[in-house]
Write an enzyme that holds these catalytic residues in place. Structure first.
Site, short mmCIF file in Angstrom:
data_model
loop_
_atom_site.label_atom_id
_atom_site.label_comp_id
_atom_site.label_asym_id
_atom_site.label_seq_id
_atom_site.Cartn_x
_atom_site.Cartn_y
_atom_site.Cartn_z
N HIS A 1 0.86 -1.31 -0.18
CA HIS A 1 0.25 -0.27 0.48
C HIS A 1 0.75 1.12 0.07
CE1 HIS A 1 -3.87 2.35 1.23
NE2 HIS A 1 -2.63 2.99 1.72
N GLU A 2 2.11 1.04 1.22
CA GLU A 2 2.30 2.32 1.41
C GLU A 2 3.81 2.81 0.00
OE1 GLU A 2 2.23 4.70 2.39
OE2 GLU A 2 0.14 3.60 4.87
N HIS B 1 1.96 4.15 -3.46
CA HIS B 1 2.08 4.97 -3.11
C HIS B 1 3.38 6.19 -3.49
CE1 HIS B 1 -1.75 6.21 -1.32
NE2 HIS B 1 -1.51 5.33 -0.05
#
Length: 213
Positions: A23-24, A27
Site C-alpha cells: 500500500h505505502e 504511493h
C-alpha cells in the site's frame, strides 16, 4: 476450527505486512512516476516492511483487535511523504497518487482469492488449512484497508482524492479537517459507527472478488 492467539498472529502477520508494505510502496512509486521523488529519496519506495511499520498502528492496535472477541480489525502504517506541489499536475496526479494505495490493496485481495482457490484444491495436503486461513486473512485485511482508506476523511486517501476533486475553496475547507482526521476515525470506531459505514462497502468489494473465485 477455533484458533488461539499465537495461531492467529502466525496467520495474520504475513498478510498484514504485505498489505501495508505494498500500500505505502504504491504511493511512493506513483509519486515518483508523476514527478515527486521525496519518498524515493527517503528510502520509502521499497518493499521492505520495516520502512513502513508504525509501532502503534501496525503492531499494537491490530494485535489488540485480534485479542478482542469479534473485534473490528483496525490499524495504519507510517504514511509515505508526498510533496504534492512537486507533481507535474498536482490536482490530477494527486488523485492517482492517493488512489495508488487502495488500488494496490484491491490487487492484493485478488491475489489472495487466487491463493484461496489453490488451497481449496490442495485436498488432504498438510498445507491446505494454514494456507486457506492465511488467504482468508489476506483478503480481509486488504479489503478493510482499501475501504477504510477510501473514506472521504483527510488524511485518508479518500479524503485526498476528495480534496483534489473539489473546487479550490471547497477543497481548502475540507483540508482543514485533516488535523482531526484520526480523532474522527477513533471516535467512529469506538462508537461502532465506523463498522456500520464500512460493512456495506466491504460487501460490495467481496462481491466483486467472488467473481474471481
Amino acid at each position: 476450527m477455533e484458533l488461539n492467539l499465537i495461531q492467529q498472529i502466525a496467520i495474520w502477520t504475513l498478510p498484514v505486512l504485505f498489505a501495508i508494505t505494498l500500500h505505502e510502496a504504491a504511493h511512493a512509486y506513483a509519486a515518483k512516476h508523476f514527478g515527486d521523488p521525496t519518498a524515493f529519496l527517503m528510502g520509502r519506495m521499497t518493499l521492505n516492511p520495516l520502512k513502513h511499520i508504525d509501532p502503534i498502528g501496525t503492531v499494537l492496535l491490530p494485535l489488540l483487535c485480534l485479542m478482542l472477541p469479534g473485534g473490528f480489525l483496525f490499524g495504519w502504517a507510517k504514511p509515505v511523504p508526498v510533496n504534492f506541489g512537486a507533481l507535474r499536475n498536482p490536482r490530477a496526479n494527486g488523485r492517482w497518487v492517493a488512489a495508488a494505495g487502495p488500488l494496490a490493496n484491491l490487487a492484493m485481495a485478488a491475489c489472495w482469492v487466487l491463493i484461496l482457490r489453490l488451497a481449496v484444491n490442495l485436498d488432504g495436503n498438510y498445507f491446505q488449512l494454514p494456507l486457506a486461513y492465511m488467504a482468508q486473512a489476506g483478503i480481509t485485511i486488504n479489503v478493510v484497508l482499501m475501504v477504510l482508506n477510501l473514506l472521504p476523511i483527510p488524511p485518508l486517501d479518500g479524503g485526498r482524492i476528495l480534496v483534489f476533486s473539489l473546487p479550490r475553496e471547497a477543497a481548502a475547507a475540507v483540508s482543514r479537517i485533516e488535523p482531526y482526521g484520526m480523532i474522527i476515525l477513533v471516535v467512529l470506531l469506538a462508537t461502532g459507527i465506523l463498522g456500520g459505514i464500512m460493512q456495506p462497502l466491504m460487501k460490495l468489494v467481496y462481491g466483486f472478488l467472488a467473481l474471481l473465485g
